[in-house]
Design a protein around this motif. Structure first.
Motif, short mmCIF file in Angstrom:
data_model
loop_
_atom_site.label_atom_id
_atom_site.label_comp_id
_atom_site.label_asym_id
_atom_site.label_seq_id
_atom_site.Cartn_x
_atom_site.Cartn_y
_atom_site.Cartn_z
N GLU A 108 105.29 31.81 2.00
CA GLU A 108 104.35 32.93 2.16
C GLU A 108 105.00 34.29 1.92
OE1 GLU A 108 102.02 32.73 5.73
OE2 GLU A 108 101.49 30.64 5.34
N VAL A 111 104.92 35.57 -1.81
CA VAL A 111 103.66 35.87 -2.49
C VAL A 111 103.60 37.34 -2.87
CG1 VAL A 111 101.13 35.89 -2.28
CG2 VAL A 111 102.45 34.04 -1.24
N LEU A 120 96.54 35.21 -8.23
CA LEU A 120 97.15 34.50 -7.11
C LEU A 120 97.02 32.98 -7.29
CD1 LEU A 120 98.53 34.47 -4.35
CD2 LEU A 120 96.25 34.69 -3.32
N VAL A 124 100.20 30.45 -7.44
CA VAL A 124 100.36 29.28 -6.56
C VAL A 124 100.48 28.01 -7.39
CG1 VAL A 124 99.21 27.84 -4.81
CG2 VAL A 124 99.21 30.34 -4.57
N HIS A 127 103.99 27.57 -8.57
CA HIS A 127 105.05 27.60 -7.56
C HIS A 127 105.65 26.19 -7.39
CE1 HIS A 127 107.19 28.24 -3.81
NE2 HIS A 127 107.06 29.54 -4.04
#
Length: 180
Positions: A108, A111, A120, A124, A127
């Motif tokens: 977190e 981010v 976003l 993600v 990631h």
């Protein structure tokens, strides 16, 4: 759904039954919406439907029966779609299954702060610690709620996590479908 683990609470049993059903369809599925109806009431008021659903008299009278609804429109955001739902009085509760990508809490802090929702989502998805999760969330008119989470990498009925506060935002959105 004979492989559904036994649970003391009828709502937990319903969530696990839905999770088992959807897991049998595989991953990469669209969101699915279910009405939850009281099994005894369904047998009494609609015996032919209860027969078609395979609801014999041997089931306990406090059980909830999930009934899958029509497909959720793909071109509309889920929160907007949920805002259009109104349930008849015969529906005791509702449930929704949805697949999402999630990050562990340790990620977190990484981010970026300046991303819009689309950026976003892409961030993600790229990631390295992302995990695919299927969430099944159910609520009753009286405010009771339950959730089941299944990770794709631990795709087993014995690895399903349950709890009433696992996906609070989605539970609130489903509860709002019962408000006038």
């Amino acid at each position: 759904m004979s492989n559904t683990p036994m649970a003391a609470n009828p709502l937990t049993r319903a969530v696990l039954e839905i999770d088992e059903y959807v897991s049998g369809l595989g991953w990469d599925q669209p969101a699915r919406l279910f009405a939850l109806v009281d099994t005894a009431r369904l047998r009494a008021e609609q015996p032919s439907l209860a027969d078609r659903l395979g609801l014999g008299d041997e089931q306990e009278t406090t059980a909830l029966t999930p009934i899958e609804q029509d497909e959720i429109p793909t071109g509309k955001p889920l929160d907007e779609f949920l805002g259009t739902i109104a349930w008849p009085d015969a529906v005791t509760g509702c449930a929704l299954t949805v697949e999402r990508l999630m990050l562990p809490p340790s990620a977190e802090a990484q981010v970026p702060k300046d991303l819009d929702e689309a950026a976003l989502t892409k961030w993600v998805a790229r990631h390295p610690e992302r995990q695919e999760v299927r969430m099944t969330v159910a609520v009753l008119r009286d405010g009771a709620r339950e959730s089941a989470l299944r990770l794709r990498e631990k795709d087993s009925a014995t690895e399903v996590l349950t709890g009433s506060e696992l996906v609070p935002g989605l539970a609130r959105a489903l509860t709002a479908t019962f408000e006038e």
